[in-house]
Design an enzyme around this catalytic site. Structure first.
Site, short mmCIF file in Angstrom:
data_model
loop_
_atom_site.label_atom_id
_atom_site.label_comp_id
_atom_site.label_asym_id
_atom_site.label_seq_id
_atom_site.Cartn_x
_atom_site.Cartn_y
_atom_site.Cartn_z
N GLU A 1 63.60 54.96 13.94
CA GLU A 1 63.55 54.98 12.48
C GLU A 1 63.73 56.40 11.94
OE1 GLU A 1 63.37 52.65 8.94
OE2 GLU A 1 63.66 52.21 11.08
N SER A 7 68.83 46.81 10.63
CA SER A 7 69.32 47.54 11.80
C SER A 7 70.81 47.25 12.02
CB SER A 7 68.47 47.18 13.02
OG SER A 7 68.70 48.09 14.07
N HIS A 30 60.67 51.27 13.06
CA HIS A 30 61.76 50.30 13.16
C HIS A 30 61.15 48.97 13.60
CE1 HIS A 30 66.16 50.21 13.01
NE2 HIS A 30 66.16 49.37 14.03
#
Length: 320
Positions: free
Chosen positions: A267, A159, A298
């Site tokens: 995501e 991330s 995510h």
């Protein structure tokens, strides 16, 4: 067992207050102030950063012997761990690397910093943010000297840390042999990318203008791995993203139900950024391993698997 580099350095790193007691002068150079052995294969360092004027905690996974080995720097996401990196709290990274000949360096902190050198101190994030200098100039020689590093480095992250790993590799190609980026939007210039970065910093209490200035500041473009992607030629490159569709791994995420709600949307957006970066690498004819998973949100179960899957490529780059 706790080992102290030197009593004088420890004292200089402390803030002493009280009537008639002066604050000790900090060290003028970055140094390891303290080291605690958690196990034969894991140590936790307290490192004084001259650039930031304070200490930072750094976890290091390492072989038990003193023979030379490469180093893999691995970065956290925007909500980085406190006292201990999220990598050691939420994945099997410690047993995974226990039998591997590499130093794995895990900076603790850097919450919302994008591991960058900020233009101005940020009170919400704890003052001076000079993580780029810390990671690229101050920390590597200290790690190599203490843990028998051979000067071969790679970097990775998830991330926020994925963007940071790509940014640092393209800004310091001589330092890294490769990088891995899991679920990162590797772009700092597009309107959507800027909005995502700004929202991430604001979410953890920082002021994004303090990092690279307003949107028109040239610093945004200077940190853009998409524009600097040609610097990745000859590097080991591993980039991955899910689709946003929850898979069975999502059910094991400790952050449920966020993993299949907010994590799914995030995501899905990251997937678009990853496809754009993949296309840019193709235009430049820069080889890369880009993994677009048919499922995945995510969340940590997917990043743990990406950690496993990406290691053979990075290991090859570090040992060739």
């Amino acid at each position: 067992m706790r080992r102290t580099a030197a009593a004088a350095l420890t004292l200089m790193a402390l803030v002493i207050s009280g009537t008639g007691i002066a604050r000790a002068d900090p060290p003028t150079e970055s140094t390891i102030v303290d080291m605690r052995d958690v196990s034969p294969n894991r140590s936790q360092l307290t490192v004084y950063s001259a650039a930031m004027g304070r200490t930072a905690t750094v976890d290091v996974l390492h072989p038990a012997d003193n023979g030379p080995r490469p180093t893999y720097y691995l970065l956290d996401g925007v909500d980085s761990g406190a006292g201990e990196t999220n990598w050691t709290q939420k994945t099997d990274i410690v047993p995974f690397f226990a039998d591997k000949r590499v130093n794995v360096v895990l900076p603790v902190g850097g919450r919302g910093s994008f591991y960058s050198d900020w233009e101005r101190p940020d009170p919400g994030l704890g003052g001076v943010q000079r993580w780029e200098t810390f990671l690229t100039r101050e920390l590597p020689p200290l790690i190599d000297a203490r843990f028998a590093g051979n000067g071969r480095n790679a970097i990775g992250g998830l991330s926020m840390g994925a963007l940071s790993a790509a940014t640092l590799t393209t800004r310091y190609p001589e330092l890294y042999r490769g990088f891995a980026a899991f679920s990162g939007c590797l772009d700092t210039v597009s309107a959507n990318a800027k909005l995502a970065i700004r929202n991430s910093i604001g979410w953890v209490g920082g002021n994004p203008d303090n990092m690279w200035g307003p949107d028109g500041d040239p610093a945004w473009a200077e940190h853009d791995p998409l524009a600097r992607a040609a610097a990745l030629r000859g590097k080991a490159v591993y980039i991955s993203a899910g689709s946003g569709t929850p898979g069975p791994e999502s059910l094991t995420d400790p952050l449920m139900p966020q993993a299949v709600t907010f994590g799914a949307v995030l995501e899905y957006l990251v997937r678009g950024c990853t496809e754009t970066f993949q296309q840019r690498l193709r235009e430049l004819d820069v080889p890369a391993t880009v993994v677009l998973h048919p499922e995945g949100t995510h969340s940590w179960p997917y990043w743990q698997q990406d950690l496993h899957d990406s290691w053979p490529l990075l290991e090859s780059a570090l040992t060739d």
